[in-house]
Write a protein that holds these residues in place. Structure first.
Motif, PDB file in Angstrom:
ATOM      1  N   VAL A 177     -78.746 -68.333 -15.262  1.00  9.27           N
ATOM      2  CA  VAL A 177     -78.611 -69.350 -14.212  1.00  9.27           C
ATOM      3  C   VAL A 177     -79.740 -70.377 -14.308  1.00  9.27           C
ATOM      4  O   VAL A 177     -79.514 -71.593 -14.192  1.00  9.27           O
ATOM      5  N   TYR A 214     -72.163 -67.406  -9.811  1.00 11.73           N
ATOM      6  CA  TYR A 214     -73.051 -66.235  -9.748  1.00 11.73           C
ATOM      7  C   TYR A 214     -73.730 -66.136  -8.389  1.00 11.73           C
ATOM      8  O   TYR A 214     -73.897 -65.043  -7.845  1.00 11.73           O
ATOM      9  N   SER A 215     -74.097 -67.294  -7.802  1.00 13.65           N
ATOM     10  CA  SER A 215     -74.758 -67.284  -6.494  1.00 13.65           C
ATOM     11  C   SER A 215     -73.765 -67.120  -5.345  1.00 13.65           C
ATOM     12  O   SER A 215     -74.159 -66.984  -4.188  1.00 13.65           O
ATOM     13  N   GLU A 225     -78.167 -62.286 -16.054  1.00 17.26           N
ATOM     14  CA  GLU A 225     -77.529 -63.360 -15.297  1.00 17.26           C
ATOM     15  C   GLU A 225     -78.540 -64.308 -14.655  1.00 17.26           C
ATOM     16  O   GLU A 225     -78.352 -65.529 -14.662  1.00 17.26           O
ATOM     17  N   ALA A 262     -73.176 -70.986 -12.839  1.00 21.32           N
ATOM     18  CA  ALA A 262     -74.377 -70.691 -12.050  1.00 21.32           C
ATOM     19  C   ALA A 262     -74.033 -70.556 -10.568  1.00 21.32           C
ATOM     20  O   ALA A 262     -74.477 -69.612  -9.890  1.00 21.32           O
TER      21      ALA A 262
END
Length: 281
Positions: free
Chosen positions: A213, A239-240, A209, A236
């Protein structure tokens, strides 16, 4: 008439490559299928048992009604197939198998590349991709990948060919070379936003991952507002954990969606983000 280009097994018995007549002996419980070395003889009129190459026994079964005599391959796999005679309400199946189908296919690829496919980078790339996807003779696949990149008058240095070689190097355990080549592929002037995006998605499927990103962000630096940059940025930010930013980019991507399938996917993504659901979890 029955023709095979390579040695096969019919009902588990070896049948050499060749062209055969196909007489059959019918019985209510069991049929005998005969492979005759005389493929031109007209059935029972001129059949000669001395010309038999092989006999196999098979079981008939009841089938949906067929008006006309029909031969079909009812099952097709790389290493086996079922050939079947169907007529009226009867079916006569025969299983044909091959040993080492990948080796047979590799031999065919080598031969094909001495003909028309050998005059295009696509031919070498397709052959290399076969080795990669089937994990067979990767060293040969690497040579074909090199030809797709640099064969005189044929090879093309592009994302497709460089990334293919990178993947083969990775499977061969040459990770440093693989990573370096992939970076070169990404940085090529002709590499498209879609190609970079798909590479990032591949990284995600491999559970990488953080690397994905970085590639999504690089795509934004390289290609700005092009499709599908905002899709990648949505992933992205998800994911953060920044769902607000993820939602913002998903909405921008929806405005650019090129087809109904992508629109539906983005609408689903937007709905989840709006509810506070994170697709990255």
């Amino acid at each position: 008439m029955f023709t095979v280009s390579n040695d096969v097994k019919a009902e588990g018995q070896v049948l050499p490559a060749g062209r055969y007549g196909l007489p059959m002996i019918a019985d209510p419980e069991e049929w005998t299928i005969i492979f005759s070395k005389n493929p031109d003889a007209w059935g029972s009129f001129f059949y000669d048992e001395a010309e038999d190459a092989l006999r196999v026994k098979v079981k008939p079964y009841k089938h949906d009604y067929r008006q006309w005599l029909t031969y079909e391959f009812t099952e097709r796999k790389p290493d086996h197939a079922v050939a079947e005679l169907q007529w009226e309400d009867l079916a006569i199946p025969m299983t044909i198998t091959v040993d080492n189908p990948n080796r047979i296919y590799l031999t065919r690829l080598k031969r094909d590349l001495t003909t028309v496919p050998g005059f295009s980078y696509e031919g070498y790339a397709a052959a290399a991709r076969f080795c990669l996807s089937n994990d067979v003779d990767l060293e040969q696949g690497l040579r074909w990948a090199d030809a797709a990149i640099a064969q005189p008058f044929v090879g093309q240095k592009r994302f497709e060919t460089l990334s293919l070689k990178s993947q083969i190097l990775g499977k061969l355990g040459r990770q440093e070379e693989s990573a370096k080549l992939m970076q070169e592929a990404i940085q090529l002037p002709g590499t498209t936003a879609v190609e970079i995006h798909m590479y990032a998605r591949q990284l995600q499927t491999e559970k990488k991952e953080k690397e994905a990103v970085e590639i999504f962000k690089l795509n934004a630096e390289r290609h700005g507002d092009e499709w599908p940059v905002h899709v990648g940025l949505a992933r992205a930010y998800a994911y953060s954990g920044d769902l607000q930013k993820a939602l913002e980019h998903a909405k921008k991507a929806l405005e650019q969606a090129p087809d109904p399938l992508n629109r539906q996917s983005l609408e689903d993504m937007i709905q989840k983000f709006s509810k506070g659901e994170n697709i990255a979890q």
